[in-house]
Design an enzyme around this catalytic site. Structure first.
Site, mmCIF file in Angstrom:
data_model
loop_
_atom_site.group_PDB
_atom_site.id
_atom_site.type_symbol
_atom_site.label_atom_id
_atom_site.label_comp_id
_atom_site.label_asym_id
_atom_site.label_seq_id
_atom_site.Cartn_x
_atom_site.Cartn_y
_atom_site.Cartn_z
ATOM 1 N N ASP A 120 0.868 -1.186 0.000
ATOM 2 C CA ASP A 120 0.000 0.000 0.000
ATOM 3 C C ASP A 120 0.905 1.236 0.000
ATOM 4 O OD1 ASP A 120 -3.152 0.718 1.231
ATOM 5 O OD2 ASP A 120 -1.605 2.262 1.199
ATOM 6 N N ASP A 180 -4.028 2.408 -4.957
ATOM 7 C CA ASP A 180 -2.681 2.400 -4.355
ATOM 8 C C ASP A 180 -2.385 1.150 -3.543
ATOM 9 O OD1 ASP A 180 -3.998 2.819 -1.885
ATOM 10 O OD2 ASP A 180 -2.338 4.060 -1.184
ATOM 11 N N GLU A 181 -3.097 0.071 -3.824
ATOM 12 C CA GLU A 181 -3.006 -1.090 -2.949
ATOM 13 C C GLU A 181 -3.170 -2.377 -3.756
ATOM 14 O OE1 GLU A 181 -6.296 -0.832 -0.314
ATOM 15 O OE2 GLU A 181 -5.696 -2.586 0.839
#
Ligand code: TTP
Ligand code: MG
Length: 391
Positions: A9, A105-106
């Protein structure tokens, strides 16, 4: 051998991207979500410097400004974040073929089969962190554990710019002392119910007599307890890339009236393009499909020089294909359009489109936002309503 699942992340993602674009913002309390004068809206994210003042995602901007009056407020540039996300994804795919992106974002990566190649968890994490940084200058945090659930909690515990490895058999001990709110899947409602039972840590939830859980939560109480014990079997599921996207319709009565047929075609085209953009892909092949009254089905395809997801480009391809479809002077039973040779939208527009294309992109972006909010029917390009050229 047990599975090894990596969770990655990005740290303060939107804010970090802005800090790379403008290094003067590094080390400063930076808040993304609204410009200097905006009063409405909420915080998308805040740099770790701003978080020290209590600013966090989803907080009203007004409150963020009160807590951190000297903070730097920026509206944000979603396209830049999408681009950065894509570059991170490209690096992740060099670690294992099993990459499941879960947000901008992960991602989860099943690295069970990558152990020997890299030399173990720590080496994989080090490789990933350094390559992501070299590629984007962005910091991230990595958790590795026997399953997705524990890997995610490990990442959260190691933030920012960290790495945490939880070995097989240590899942339960790792989770035990944490407050129940840290367990993925426990929302405010469940948390309240558990607190009323005197359960405040994950360890207490893991030890609770199953009958109490059954009475309070029904069957899902068992699943909750298994999570608290660090057990999860959910697989890493790489998103399957779509091979084609299209829309077609069969008419109630066969039509000979081409202006009407075209109007419907352009409407279908709009819907298909919306779907294409939603999965962030572009097409290099436009296919027009026609089934005539005699049930014969023809397809007419055009390959494009560059991938696109822009209405104007697709419209001009369809206009080239339509005369061929009209050559058969038969009634039309079905019409459709589909896009294939799909690639991820790389946003390399200036390479082939220049300013004109970028302007279109902005228009489309706004149009898609309105459609997402008010439904697809809310906005049409003039052509699909009137049958006239609108571009
Ligand atoms: P997160 O990963 O939740 O947050 P983050 O990356 O900013 O910070 P960290 O992971 O280090 O805690 O979300 C990723 C991005 O998604 C974030 O940068 C901005 C956006 N976002 C919103 O726009 N609104 C939100 O409510 C949240 C949680 C995130
Ligand atoms: Mg993040």
């Amino acid at each position: 051998m047990s599975r090894r699942i990596l969770h990655v992340d990005m740290d303060a993602f939107f804010a970090s991207v802005e800090q790379v674009r403008n290094p003067a913002l590094k080390g400063k309390p930076l808040i993304i979500g609204g410009g200097a004068k905006d009063t409405r809206g909420v915080v998308s994210t805040a740099s770790y410097e701003a978080r020290k003042y209590g600013v966090h995602s989803a907080m009203p901007l007004v409150e963020a400004r009160r807590l951190c009056p000297h903070g730097i407020f920026l509206r944000g540039d979603y396209q830049a974040y999408q681009e950065a996300s894509q570059r991170v994804a490209t690096v992740m795919e060099t670690v294992s073929p099993y990459v499941e992106g879960v947000s901008i974002d992960e991602a989860y990566i099943d690295v069970t089969g990558s152990q020997h190649l890299f030399g173990g968890d720590d080496a994989i994490a080090a490789y990933l962190k350094s390559h992501i940084f070299n590629e984007t200058q962005l910091p991230c945090t990595i958790g590795i554990a026997p399953n997705k659930l524990v890997a995610k909690v490990a990442t959260d515990a190691a933030k920012p710019d960290g790495y945490l490895r939880i070995d097989a058999g240590k899942e339960r001990d790792f989770l035990r002392p944490m407050p129940i709110g840290k367990l993925p899947g426990i929302g405010p409602h469940t948390e309240k119910l558990l607190t009323s039972l005197g359960v405040t840590t994950i360890g207490q939830l893991a030890d609770l007599p199953p009958l109490i859980l059954l009475n309070t939560f029904g069957q899902s109480g068992y699943a909750l307890q298994r999570s608290a014990q660090g057990v999860s079997t959910s697989p890493v599921e790489p998103v399957r890339r779509a091979k084609s996207v299209g829309r077609e319709t069969t008419f109630e009565h066969d039509l000979l009236d081409w202006p009407s047929i075209e109007r419907i075609l352009f409407h279908l085209c709009e819907r298909a393009l919306y779907a294409l953009r939603e999965i962030q892909m572009e097409t290099r092949c436009v296919t027009l499909k026609v089934r005539y009254g005699d049930f014969s089905t023809y397809t007419f395809a055009k390959t494009l020089a560059q991938p696109t997801c822009i209405d104007a480009d697709i419209h001009s391809s369809l206009r080239e294909l339509l005369p061929k479809a009209k050559e058969r002077r038969l009634r039309v039973r079905l019409i459709g359009v589909s896009f294939s040779s799909l690639t991820y939208n790389q946003h390399q527009l200036p390479l082939f489109g220049g300013e004109q294309t970028q302007r279109w992109e902005r228009v489309l972006d706004g149009a898609d936002r309105i459609r997402a909010r008010y439904g697809l029917e809310s906005l049409h390009f003039a052509r699909s309503i009137t049958g006239k050229r609108s571009e």
